[in-house]
Design an enzyme around this catalytic site. Sequence first.
Site, PDB file in Angstrom:
ATOM      1  N   ASP A  59       0.880  -1.172   0.000  1.00  0.00           N
ATOM      2  CA  ASP A  59       0.000   0.000   0.000  1.00  0.00           C
ATOM      3  C   ASP A  59       0.917   1.221   0.000  1.00  0.00           C
ATOM      4  O   ASP A  59       1.584   1.498   0.998  1.00  0.00           O
ATOM      5  CB  ASP A  59      -0.901   0.001   1.230  1.00  0.00           C
ATOM      6  CG  ASP A  59      -1.915   1.139   1.225  1.00  0.00           C
ATOM      7  OD1 ASP A  59      -1.707   2.122   0.477  1.00  0.00           O
ATOM      8  OD2 ASP A  59      -2.905   1.060   1.978  1.00  0.00           O
ATOM      9  N   ASN A  85       3.319   4.991 -10.629  1.00  0.00           N
ATOM     10  CA  ASN A  85       2.143   4.755 -11.472  1.00  0.00           C
ATOM     11  C   ASN A  85       0.861   4.548 -10.668  1.00  0.00           C
ATOM     12  O   ASN A  85      -0.226   4.836 -11.155  1.00  0.00           O
ATOM     13  CB  ASN A  85       2.394   3.522 -12.348  1.00  0.00           C
ATOM     14  CG  ASN A  85       1.135   3.021 -13.021  1.00  0.00           C
ATOM     15  OD1 ASN A  85       0.650   3.589 -13.988  1.00  0.00           O
ATOM     16  ND2 ASN A  85       0.576   1.936 -12.492  1.00  0.00           N
ATOM     17  N   TYR A 152      -9.003  13.950  -7.348  1.00  0.00           N
ATOM     18  CA  TYR A 152      -8.083  13.273  -8.264  1.00  0.00           C
ATOM     19  C   TYR A 152      -7.426  14.292  -9.201  1.00  0.00           C
ATOM     20  O   TYR A 152      -6.214  14.280  -9.399  1.00  0.00           O
ATOM     21  CB  TYR A 152      -8.841  12.216  -9.063  1.00  0.00           C
ATOM     22  CG  TYR A 152      -8.014  11.479 -10.086  1.00  0.00           C
ATOM     23  CD1 TYR A 152      -7.274  10.348  -9.733  1.00  0.00           C
ATOM     24  CD2 TYR A 152      -7.989  11.887 -11.421  1.00  0.00           C
ATOM     25  CE1 TYR A 152      -6.529   9.659 -10.677  1.00  0.00           C
ATOM     26  CE2 TYR A 152      -7.255  11.202 -12.367  1.00  0.00           C
ATOM     27  CZ  TYR A 152      -6.526  10.089 -11.998  1.00  0.00           C
ATOM     28  OH  TYR A 152      -5.788   9.407 -12.942  1.00  0.00           O
ATOM     29  N   GLY A 153      -8.253  15.175  -9.765  1.00  0.00           N
ATOM     30  CA  GLY A 153      -7.716  16.203 -10.655  1.00  0.00           C
ATOM     31  C   GLY A 153      -6.716  17.096  -9.951  1.00  0.00           C
ATOM     32  O   GLY A 153      -5.660  17.418 -10.501  1.00  0.00           O
ATOM     33  N   ALA A 154      -7.029  17.487  -8.705  1.00  0.00           N
ATOM     34  CA  ALA A 154      -6.116  18.339  -7.947  1.00  0.00           C
ATOM     35  C   ALA A 154      -4.803  17.623  -7.665  1.00  0.00           C
ATOM     36  O   ALA A 154      -3.711  18.203  -7.759  1.00  0.00           O
ATOM     37  CB  ALA A 154      -6.778  18.776  -6.642  1.00  0.00           C
ATOM     38  N   ALA A 155      -4.877  16.330  -7.312  1.00  0.00           N
ATOM     39  CA  ALA A 155      -3.662  15.565  -7.014  1.00  0.00           C
ATOM     40  C   ALA A 155      -2.796  15.419  -8.257  1.00  0.00           C
ATOM     41  O   ALA A 155      -1.565  15.569  -8.196  1.00  0.00           O
ATOM     42  CB  ALA A 155      -4.035  14.201  -6.450  1.00  0.00           C
ATOM     43  N   LYS A 156      -3.411  15.119  -9.398  1.00  0.00           N
ATOM     44  CA  LYS A 156      -2.631  14.942 -10.623  1.00  0.00           C
ATOM     45  C   LYS A 156      -2.044  16.270 -11.095  1.00  0.00           C
ATOM     46  O   LYS A 156      -0.921  16.310 -11.619  1.00  0.00           O
ATOM     47  CB  LYS A 156      -3.494  14.317 -11.711  1.00  0.00           C
ATOM     48  CG  LYS A 156      -3.874  12.868 -11.436  1.00  0.00           C
ATOM     49  CD  LYS A 156      -2.670  11.966 -11.260  1.00  0.00           C
ATOM     50  CE  LYS A 156      -3.062  10.489 -11.186  1.00  0.00           C
ATOM     51  NZ  LYS A 156      -1.892   9.599 -10.990  1.00  0.00           N
TER      52      LYS A 156
END
Length: 244
Positions: A59, A85, A152-156
């Site tokens: 993890d 990844n 998710y968008g903010a993290a990427k």
Amino acid sequence: MPRTAIVTGGGSGLGREIALGLAHAGYGTVVADLDEPAAQACASLIEERGMPARGLCVDVRRHDDLTLVVAAAQDLGGPHVLVNNAGGWTPQRQYPQAKAEEWAATINLNLIAPMLLSQLVLDPMRQQGGGAIINIASSGGIGFESYGSPEYGAAKAGLIRFTASLSMLASSHGVRMMCVAPDWIGLSRARVQWERMNADERAASRPLIPPADVVAVVLDLVRSGAGGTVVEMWGGDQPIVHAP
């Protein structure tokens, strides 16, 4: 001994394709994945190709697990390459409906974990004479339009900026950090969704990116990419390279 790579989320999907691509290019590989059977199966395929491999149940949000990954790579004579990844959306509901611990876990998976594992490999890579780190971001981190998973968008988006901010690692540690930000990749789940779309929906969408094209970009960056480079990939178009 062959050079050694780490691929997180390497048991299936794009991670598996990258791990096998690195094996074909002559890298032993530590395949790290939450799905232990998948990690072991990918490692076995790599060994069948004559390269050393370790499949680990990991993890990436757990610091102790990441130290085990680095130790396994050191046992194989590395690490020389890291591919961050592992990633994914918040299950079921997204921000703001998701609870704080749910969307925070997504940011941890997609941004904090790559930052931490990158930090852990820097000194070992420097001791090996340098290396390359490839962060797998997403087109979801690019642009200004509405997006289905804000966390998710903010993290990427953060992962892309994180990469570009660290071009100096090439001179300080001999480590080149780079990033690939693909749009929709033609993996099994995406192909199923594509088949369910009607003709109008498909016409309004970009074509799926062949996984082999993403692997080719990753391998090219490993070979000769400049630190801080970010590559956008959009179905049907040539990659867009942002180099420092």
